[in-house]
Motif scaffolding. Structure first.
Motif, short mmCIF file in Angstrom:
data_model
loop_
_atom_site.label_atom_id
_atom_site.label_comp_id
_atom_site.label_asym_id
_atom_site.label_seq_id
_atom_site.Cartn_x
_atom_site.Cartn_y
_atom_site.Cartn_z
N ALA A 21 1.42 31.92 41.58
CA ALA A 21 2.45 32.82 41.07
C ALA A 21 2.01 34.28 41.21
O ALA A 21 2.82 35.16 41.50
N PHE A 22 0.71 34.53 41.02
CA PHE A 22 0.22 35.90 41.15
C PHE A 22 0.37 36.42 42.58
O PHE A 22 0.68 37.59 42.79
N LEU A 23 0.18 35.55 43.58
CA LEU A 23 0.40 35.98 44.97
C LEU A 23 1.84 36.43 45.17
O LEU A 23 2.11 37.43 45.84
N GLU A 24 2.78 35.72 44.57
CA GLU A 24 4.19 36.11 44.65
C GLU A 24 4.44 37.41 43.88
O GLU A 24 5.19 38.27 44.33
N LEU A 25 3.80 37.54 42.71
CA LEU A 25 3.93 38.77 41.92
C LEU A 25 3.45 39.96 42.73
O LEU A 25 4.12 41.00 42.79
N ARG A 26 2.30 39.81 43.38
CA ARG A 26 1.76 40.90 44.20
C ARG A 26 2.67 41.20 45.39
O ARG A 26 2.87 42.35 45.75
N ALA A 27 3.26 40.16 45.99
CA ALA A 27 4.20 40.38 47.11
C ALA A 27 5.45 41.12 46.63
O ALA A 27 5.98 41.99 47.34
N ASN A 28 5.90 40.81 45.42
CA ASN A 28 7.12 41.44 44.88
C ASN A 28 6.88 42.84 44.34
O ASN A 28 7.78 43.69 44.42
N HIS A 29 5.71 43.11 43.76
CA HIS A 29 5.49 44.38 43.06
C HIS A 29 4.20 45.10 43.43
O HIS A 29 3.87 46.11 42.82
N GLY A 30 3.46 44.59 44.40
CA GLY A 30 2.17 45.19 44.74
C GLY A 30 2.25 46.63 45.21
O GLY A 30 1.29 47.38 45.07
N ASP A 31 3.40 47.03 45.72
CA ASP A 31 3.54 48.41 46.20
C ASP A 31 4.12 49.34 45.15
O ASP A 31 4.33 50.52 45.40
N ASN A 32 4.38 48.83 43.94
CA ASN A 32 4.93 49.64 42.87
C ASN A 32 3.79 50.30 42.10
O ASN A 32 3.08 49.66 41.33
#
Length: 127
Positions: free
Chosen positions: A56-67
């Motif tokens: 789930a963290f990999l998805e979190l980083r994909a969704n918000h890692g650039d924020n």
């Protein structure tokens, strides 16, 4: 979850001008699906999203890692920190627990066990 998210968004609507524009979400999952703070993120709030499940963290980083307004933490929050055994459901990882007996209520094939880093509340606040 949808009703809880609506209540949070309505309650905090307009608070950003009052200096209330930062949040902490424990169990952020992927930051979109099931997220109670997704609307706050969309409204420009800053915050910390904590998710112990590595997938789930990999998805979190994909969704918000650039924020740049968000800090993403891949850890569980526990009283003392350290490495802990963790169980997350096989389906989408939304249900998870640090307590083995909770994982056994739905049967072992339903959960996958693995090890995760954990932080104490003090450690999380210091990070």
């Amino acid at each position: 979850m949808i009703e809880e998210r609506r209540i949070i968004e309505e309650h905090f609507a307009g608070c950003d001008g009052l200096g209330y524009s930062r949040f902490l979400e424990l169990g952020a999952h992927n930051g979109r699906l099931y997220s109670l703070t997704a609307g706050l993120v969309d409204a420009g709030w800053s915050g910390v999203q904590v998710e112990p499940d590595p997938l789930a963290f990999l998805e979190l980083r994909a969704n918000h890692g650039d924020n740049e307004s968000l800090s993403l933490v891949n850890a569980a929050v526990t009283p003392f920190g350290g490495v802990r055994q963790f169980w997350s459901e096989l389906n989408d990882g939304q249900q998870s627990t640090l307590v083995q007996r909770h994982s056994e209520t739905l049967g072992k094939p339903y959960y996958r066990p693995h090890w995760v880093n954990s932080l104490s509340v003090a450690g999380l606040l210091a990070a």
